[in-house]
Design a protein around this motif. Structure first.
Motif, short mmCIF file in Angstrom:
data_model
loop_
_atom_site.label_atom_id
_atom_site.label_comp_id
_atom_site.label_asym_id
_atom_site.label_seq_id
_atom_site.Cartn_x
_atom_site.Cartn_y
_atom_site.Cartn_z
N ASP A 117 74.93 41.34 40.07
CA ASP A 117 74.40 40.70 39.16
C ASP A 117 73.23 41.49 38.25
N ALA A 118 72.49 40.51 37.55
CA ALA A 118 71.13 41.29 36.84
C ALA A 118 70.24 41.66 37.64
N GLY A 119 70.21 41.46 38.84
CA GLY A 119 69.36 41.91 39.98
C GLY A 119 68.23 40.92 40.22
N ASN A 120 67.39 41.15 41.51
CA ASN A 120 66.42 40.31 41.65
C ASN A 120 65.07 40.98 42.34
N VAL A 121 64.07 40.43 42.21
CA VAL A 121 62.89 41.31 42.77
C VAL A 121 63.14 40.92 44.39
N TYR A 122 63.30 41.91 45.21
CA TYR A 122 63.31 41.87 46.52
C TYR A 122 62.13 41.79 47.04
N SER A 123 61.58 41.17 48.10
CA SER A 123 60.28 40.93 48.43
C SER A 123 60.41 40.85 50.07
N GLU A 124 59.40 41.39 50.86
CA GLU A 124 59.28 41.22 52.34
C GLU A 124 58.10 40.61 52.75
N GLU A 125 57.85 39.76 53.85
CA GLU A 125 56.87 38.99 53.95
C GLU A 125 56.31 39.55 55.35
N TYR A 126 55.21 39.58 55.43
CA TYR A 126 54.35 40.09 56.70
C TYR A 126 53.35 39.11 57.22
N LEU A 127 52.78 38.93 58.19
CA LEU A 127 51.80 38.24 58.61
C LEU A 127 50.45 39.29 58.37
N GLY A 128 49.50 38.65 57.87
CA GLY A 128 48.33 39.85 57.52
C GLY A 128 47.08 39.11 57.79
N LYS A 129 45.86 40.20 57.63
CA LYS A 129 44.54 39.54 57.81
C LYS A 129 44.03 40.02 56.45
N ILE A 130 43.56 39.16 55.98
CA ILE A 130 42.83 39.31 54.56
C ILE A 130 41.46 39.12 54.41
N TYR A 131 40.71 40.10 53.82
CA TYR A 131 39.23 40.00 53.80
C TYR A 131 38.76 40.01 52.45
N PHE A 132 38.03 38.95 51.93
CA PHE A 132 37.93 38.86 50.48
C PHE A 132 36.54 39.32 50.19
N PHE A 133 36.31 39.78 48.97
CA PHE A 133 35.09 40.55 48.36
C PHE A 133 34.90 39.94 47.02
N TYR A 134 33.73 39.39 46.88
CA TYR A 134 33.40 38.65 45.49
C TYR A 134 32.37 39.25 44.66
N ASP A 135 32.43 38.93 43.47
CA ASP A 135 31.36 39.32 42.64
C ASP A 135 30.34 38.04 42.33
N GLU A 136 29.41 38.36 43.70
CA GLU A 136 28.33 37.15 43.69
C GLU A 136 26.90 37.66 43.64
N GLU A 137 26.30 36.56 42.98
CA GLU A 137 24.74 36.91 42.89
C GLU A 137 24.16 35.78 43.78
N TYR A 138 23.33 36.05 44.80
CA TYR A 138 23.05 35.42 45.79
C TYR A 138 21.45 35.63 46.07
N TYR A 139 20.95 34.38 46.33
CA TYR A 139 19.28 34.08 46.58
C TYR A 139 19.18 33.38 47.94
N ASP A 140 18.21 34.05 48.64
CA ASP A 140 17.88 33.41 50.07
C ASP A 140 16.21 33.22 49.80
N PHE A 141 15.87 32.10 49.69
CA PHE A 141 14.34 31.56 49.73
C PHE A 141 13.55 31.42 51.01
#
Length: 360
Positions: free
Chosen positions: A38-62
């Motif tokens: 056929d016209a083809g499909n996007v083949y994908s594989e799925e894994y269990l992973g651990k993700i660590y998110f980094f944000y562009d954040e402006e923070y203030y501690d009073f």
């Protein structure tokens, strides 16, 4: 005798016709049996992973500096939004001040306890002198008691900190090492927060380091990577870089949408989907190996059999997935060669044919 001769001739003719039909059926449905891809499909594989998110954040501690009274806003706010008031009876936020700061023991104890509850081994402390300068800039160094505070940036507003702000700093993204931390997945209901503080997070862009154990697929820079936030929600980003060790692979990715689905999540254990290039699905019987190269037999436009190299992505028993390549080409021994294209006709049993056989 005459009748017997006629019977024999009739039987011979019948047998000849049957043999022709049988040969044609054998050729069409067995020897030259084909499958049109056929016209083809996007083949994908799925894994269990651990993700660590980094944000562009402006923070203030009073804590140890002043009291911040938040308006308890929720969600995204524009620049110039009134977010609360800051009260201090005898504190100068000026950058020019040389006053030595005396740590607020109660505030630091609270912060250390927060970091401990969130299971972080390292316990970095906010530099109070630097925080003092940051807060001073909020008021353009012209602070007055009970001053109203307005947002300097747009983004998601939070009236607390979670203790990860310094650890998941964007400036540390490239030098982040998993061995430095004991970072369990987060259960939002159990996350401890530090009050008398706030932050504004840019929801238009964020980053992640994804840890996968022993993945079979090795993606490339520029490939897409998707994370299942839950059963119904997926965020998709672009791979910026990756490193591979004996057991793990670390993927650095950037995301430009979907912040509302994760909203300030720091650590997530979930399914990670690696998207491969376009692929075709073939019967496994159609793929064979010759001189260390995976091949198939296909019927060319002239109706003759020819061999074509393929790049096998996965052999799944009766089905094999092969790459569609880039513009119909794959790499074989470092050289670009033609491979299958959409709607090509592939011989199901290549061991029954040879190159040059006429199929039609």
């Amino acid at each position: 005798m005459k009748r017997n001769g006629q019977k024999i001739i009739t039987v011979l003719i019948f047998m000849f016709i049957v043999s022709i039909i049988g040969f044609n059926l054998y050729s069409k449905y067995y020897k030259f049996a084909i499958v049109e891809i056929d016209a083809g499909n996007v083949y994908s594989e799925e894994y269990l992973g651990k993700i660590y998110f980094f944000y562009d954040e402006e923070y203030y501690d009073f804590n140890g500096l002043a009291r911040f009274d938040s308006l308890q806003l929720r969600g995204r706010i524009p620049v110039g939004t009134r977010i609360g008031t800051v009260a201090s009876e005898s504190f100068n936020f000026s950058e020019d001040s040389t006053e030595e700061l005396t740590p607020n023991i109660d505030a630091e104890t609270q912060r250390l306890r927060l970091l401990g509850n969130n299971s972080i081994i390292k316990t970095p402390l906010i530099n109070k002198q630097n925080m003092k300068k940051k807060i001073g800039k909020l008021f353009d160094n012209d602070y007055k008691n009970n001053s109203e505070l307005y947002s300097k940036t747009a983004g998601y507003f939070y009236d607390s900190l979670d203790g990860y702000e310094e650890i998941f700093d964007l400036n540390l993204l490239n030098s982040f090492e998993l061995s430095d931390f004991k970072l369990p997945s987060q259960v939002k209901e159990n996350i401890k927060v530090l009050k008398n503080s706030f932050k504004i997070v840019n929801n238009n862009i964020y980053y992640a380091i994804i840890q996968l154990s022993d993945p079979k697929s090795i993606p490339e820079k520029g490939d897409k990577v998707s994370i299942k936030v839950d059963e119904e929600s997926v965020i998709t980003g672009e791979i910026l870089d990756l490193t591979k060790s004996d057991k793990d692979m670390l993927i650095k990715a950037v995301f430009n949408s979907g912040y509302d689905l994760i909203e300030n999540t720091r650590i997530l254990e979930s399914s990670v989907i690696l998207d491969k290039k376009m692929s075709y699905q073939l019967p496994s019987s159609s793929v064979f190996e010759k001189d260390g190269i995976q091949m198939v037999m296909k019927v060319n436009r002239s109706g003759y059999v020819e061999s074509v190299p393929v790049e096998v992505i996965k052999d799944d028993g009766n089905k094999t997935y092969v790459s569609a390549g880039i513009d119909g080409q794959i790499k074989v021994n470092e050289e670009s060669v033609n491979t299958l294209r959409a709607y090509d006709e592939v011989i199901i049993r290549p061991n029954r044919v040879k190159i040059g056989d006429a199929v039609r």
